[in-house]
Design a protein around this motif. Structure first.
Motif, PDB file in Angstrom:
ATOM      1  N   ARG A   1       1.187   3.945  -3.201  1.00 35.45           N
ATOM      2  CA  ARG A   1       0.873   5.367  -3.032  1.00 35.45           C
ATOM      3  C   ARG A   1       2.091   6.234  -3.368  1.00 35.45           C
ATOM      4  O   ARG A   1       1.982   7.266  -4.035  1.00 35.45           O
ATOM      5  CB  ARG A   1       0.397   5.647  -1.608  1.00 35.45           C
ATOM      6  CG  ARG A   1      -0.997   5.114  -1.317  1.00 35.45           C
ATOM      7  CD  ARG A   1      -1.490   5.517   0.067  1.00 35.45           C
ATOM      8  NE  ARG A   1      -2.844   5.051   0.284  1.00 35.45           N
ATOM      9  CZ  ARG A   1      -3.937   5.653  -0.143  1.00 35.45           C
ATOM     10  NH1 ARG A   1      -3.829   6.799  -0.830  1.00 35.45           N
ATOM     11  NH2 ARG A   1      -5.135   5.175   0.104  1.00 35.45           N
TER      12      ARG A   1
ATOM     13  N   GLN B   1      -7.139   1.699  -4.057  1.00 36.94           N
ATOM     14  CA  GLN B   1      -6.039   1.925  -3.122  1.00 36.94           C
ATOM     15  C   GLN B   1      -6.573   2.247  -1.733  1.00 36.94           C
ATOM     16  O   GLN B   1      -6.055   1.763  -0.724  1.00 36.94           O
ATOM     17  CB  GLN B   1      -5.167   3.077  -3.622  1.00 36.94           C
ATOM     18  CG  GLN B   1      -3.852   3.240  -2.853  1.00 36.94           C
ATOM     19  CD  GLN B   1      -2.881   2.123  -3.186  1.00 36.94           C
ATOM     20  OE1 GLN B   1      -2.611   1.877  -4.352  1.00 36.94           O
ATOM     21  NE2 GLN B   1      -2.370   1.446  -2.178  1.00 36.94           N
ATOM     22  N   ASP B   2      -7.632   3.038  -1.682  1.00 36.76           N
ATOM     23  CA  ASP B   2      -8.238   3.375  -0.393  1.00 36.76           C
ATOM     24  C   ASP B   2      -8.817   2.132   0.286  1.00 36.76           C
ATOM     25  O   ASP B   2      -8.757   1.980   1.511  1.00 36.76           O
ATOM     26  CB  ASP B   2      -9.331   4.427  -0.582  1.00 36.76           C
ATOM     27  CG  ASP B   2      -8.747   5.791  -0.957  1.00 36.76           C
ATOM     28  OD1 ASP B   2      -7.537   5.994  -0.722  1.00 36.76           O
ATOM     29  OD2 ASP B   2      -9.508   6.628  -1.486  1.00 36.76           O
ATOM     30  N   GLN B   3      -9.406   1.238  -0.527  1.00 35.84           N
ATOM     31  CA  GLN B   3      -9.936  -0.006   0.031  1.00 35.84           C
ATOM     32  C   GLN B   3      -8.812  -0.860   0.621  1.00 35.84           C
ATOM     33  O   GLN B   3      -8.960  -1.463   1.697  1.00 35.84           O
ATOM     34  CB  GLN B   3     -10.679  -0.798  -1.046  1.00 35.84           C
ATOM     35  CG  GLN B   3     -11.977  -0.154  -1.501  1.00 35.84           C
ATOM     36  CD  GLN B   3     -12.665  -0.954  -2.587  1.00 35.84           C
ATOM     37  OE1 GLN B   3     -12.384  -2.129  -2.774  1.00 35.84           O
ATOM     38  NE2 GLN B   3     -13.557  -0.306  -3.334  1.00 35.84           N
TER      39      GLN B   3
ATOM     40  N   SER C   1      -5.972   0.268   1.770  1.00 34.71           N
ATOM     41  CA  SER C   1      -5.505   0.939   2.981  1.00 34.71           C
ATOM     42  C   SER C   1      -6.440   0.655   4.161  1.00 34.71           C
ATOM     43  O   SER C   1      -5.993   0.411   5.289  1.00 34.71           O
ATOM     44  CB  SER C   1      -5.426   2.453   2.744  1.00 34.71           C
ATOM     45  OG  SER C   1      -4.498   2.749   1.714  1.00 34.71           O
TER      46      SER C   1
ATOM     47  N   ASP D   1       0.833  -1.200   0.000  1.00 34.29           N
ATOM     48  CA  ASP D   1       0.000   0.000   0.000  1.00 34.29           C
ATOM     49  C   ASP D   1       0.871   1.256   0.000  1.00 34.29           C
ATOM     50  O   ASP D   1       0.650   2.195  -0.783  1.00 34.29           O
ATOM     51  CB  ASP D   1      -0.910  -0.033   1.224  1.00 34.29           C
ATOM     52  CG  ASP D   1      -1.860   1.159   1.271  1.00 34.29           C
ATOM     53  OD1 ASP D   1      -2.375   1.536   0.194  1.00 34.29           O
ATOM     54  OD2 ASP D   1      -2.078   1.718   2.365  1.00 34.29           O
TER      55      ASP D   1
END
Length: 381
Positions: A306, A362-364, A366, A302
């Motif tokens: 990012r 990506q948020d999922q 994280s 992750d």
């Protein structure tokens, strides 16, 4: 080694050569006394109270088995371990030695190395028994003592309750051994563990090699086998041998067979439960470790993703700036420059759009990593 520091061994054998051979073999490590008859050996044992006796089985007047029985019946020397010297080592010989309380057999012709190893093991076991006895770890607990006033059925139920409170195999083996005394019988018990080790106990502590060999021999017979005053009950992972069944009371003898069979079946079931719990615990630890490692790996992924997206945007913006600066020297018309820059800007916007679409995933990731970290470290409780 100083003479006073060496343990005393008593050799009882009517063969003078064997006496001298053993004395020469062990004299460096032990104080060796010799007697040429069972009667003389018994008298010497009472006088010297040796740490261990080596007794020839075949002697005139009184054989080694009878001598061992005399030793075990004498309060002052009854704790003295007895090793039998014999050219015979069949199961019948071992059963006779077991019945009179012997520790093990040393087969003739005697190997000094094997003899030394057996003596060392027996003395180590004897020391452990003394320590256990002094710490009262093998004394029947107050609760168990109170149970002796109950009926046989009540005893059976209370012992089973105690089995269910055991969380370790050794605790269960001790409870099983102590339960024999509550029913007025005696003998060794053995629990076989999942890693092929075993725990074998008698009423003094660790069982002798002779007792273990008899337990394992009897386990190869029927589940319940009785021969005279001996009763053997065997399950795949639990077994016992009773040496003093009350033959003068057939009704009680029959009840004891039933009660002890149920006790051993209960011990077998409890041992399986203990082993399952230990296995589940080990698997749980392994799964926890795997999840922790996976969480760390996902967290690293992750972070790197990012960081990679941010680095990519920085690089693309830098390329656009350098391109704008480079167009000055190419001699293009203003319209040509603008068309070229529009083309590059459209490409950059496509890249931005693609990264923006991936940002949700990506948020999922994280959020999943954060949830795993909370579960592992107990955050938020």
């Amino acid at each position: 080694m100083d003479e006073t520091e060496r343990a005393t061994l008593l050799v009882v054998d009517d063969d003078l050569f064997m006496q001298e051979f053993i004395a020469d073999s062990l004299g460096e490590h032990y104080r060796v006394l010799c007697a040429d008859s069972a009667g003389a050996g018994l008298e010497l044992a009472r006088q010297q109270q040796p740490a261990l006796m080596l007794v020839d089985v075949q002697m005139p007047d009184m054989d080694g088995y009878a001598l061992c029985r005399e030793v075990k019946d004498d309060w002052d020397i009854s704790d003295t371990p007895v090793l039998f010297l014999s050219a015979l080592d069949g199961i019948e010989d071992r059963l006779r030695g077991f019945e009179v309380g012997g520790e093990d057999f040393v087969t003739k012709p005697v190997s000094p190395r094997i003899l030394q190893a057996k003596i060392d093991r027996v003395l180590a076991l004897q020391q452990e028994r003394h320590q256990l006895k002094s710490q009262a770890q093998y004394a029947t607990s107050t609760a168990m003592t109170a149970m002796t006033s109950m009926s046989e059925t009540g005893l059976l139920l209370e012992v089973m309750k105690r089995f269910n409170q055991c969380s370790e195999p050794r605790e269960l083996a001790q409870a099983l051994q102590e339960s024999l005394a509550l029913f007025g019988v005696d003998g060794p018990v053995e629990l076989l563990l999942s890693d092929e080790a075993s725990i074998a106990l008698n009423n003094r502590g660790p069982a002798s090699e002779l007792e273990i060999s008899v337990l394992r021999h009897m386990a190869g017979m029927d589940r319940i086998t009785q021969y005279k005053s001996r009763l053997s009950i065997s399950y795949p992972h639990a077994r016992l041998v009773v040496v003093n069944m009350p033959l003068d009371d057939p009704d009680r003898c029959g009840r004891l067979r039933d009660h002890l069979a149920m006790l051993l079946e209960a011990a077998e079931a409890r041992l399986a439960a203990i082993n399952s719990a230990r296995l589940a615990s080990r698997r749980g630890d392994a799964i926890s470790g795997t999840i922790e490692t996976l969480t760390q790996v996902l967290a690293d992924i992750d972070h790197k993703q990012r960081q990679g997206r941010a680095d990519a945007l920085t690089v693309l913006n830098s390329v656009l700036m350098r391109l704008e600066q480079s167009l000055v020297g190419l001699g293009l018309t203003e319209r040509q420059e603008e068309a070229l820059l529009d083309l590059v800007r459209e490409g950059l916007e496509d890249v931005y759009g693609s990264q923006q679409a991936e940002a949700g995933y990506q948020d999922q990731l994280s959020a999943a990593v954060h949830g795993l970290q909370q579960a592992i470290h107990g955050g938020g409780r």
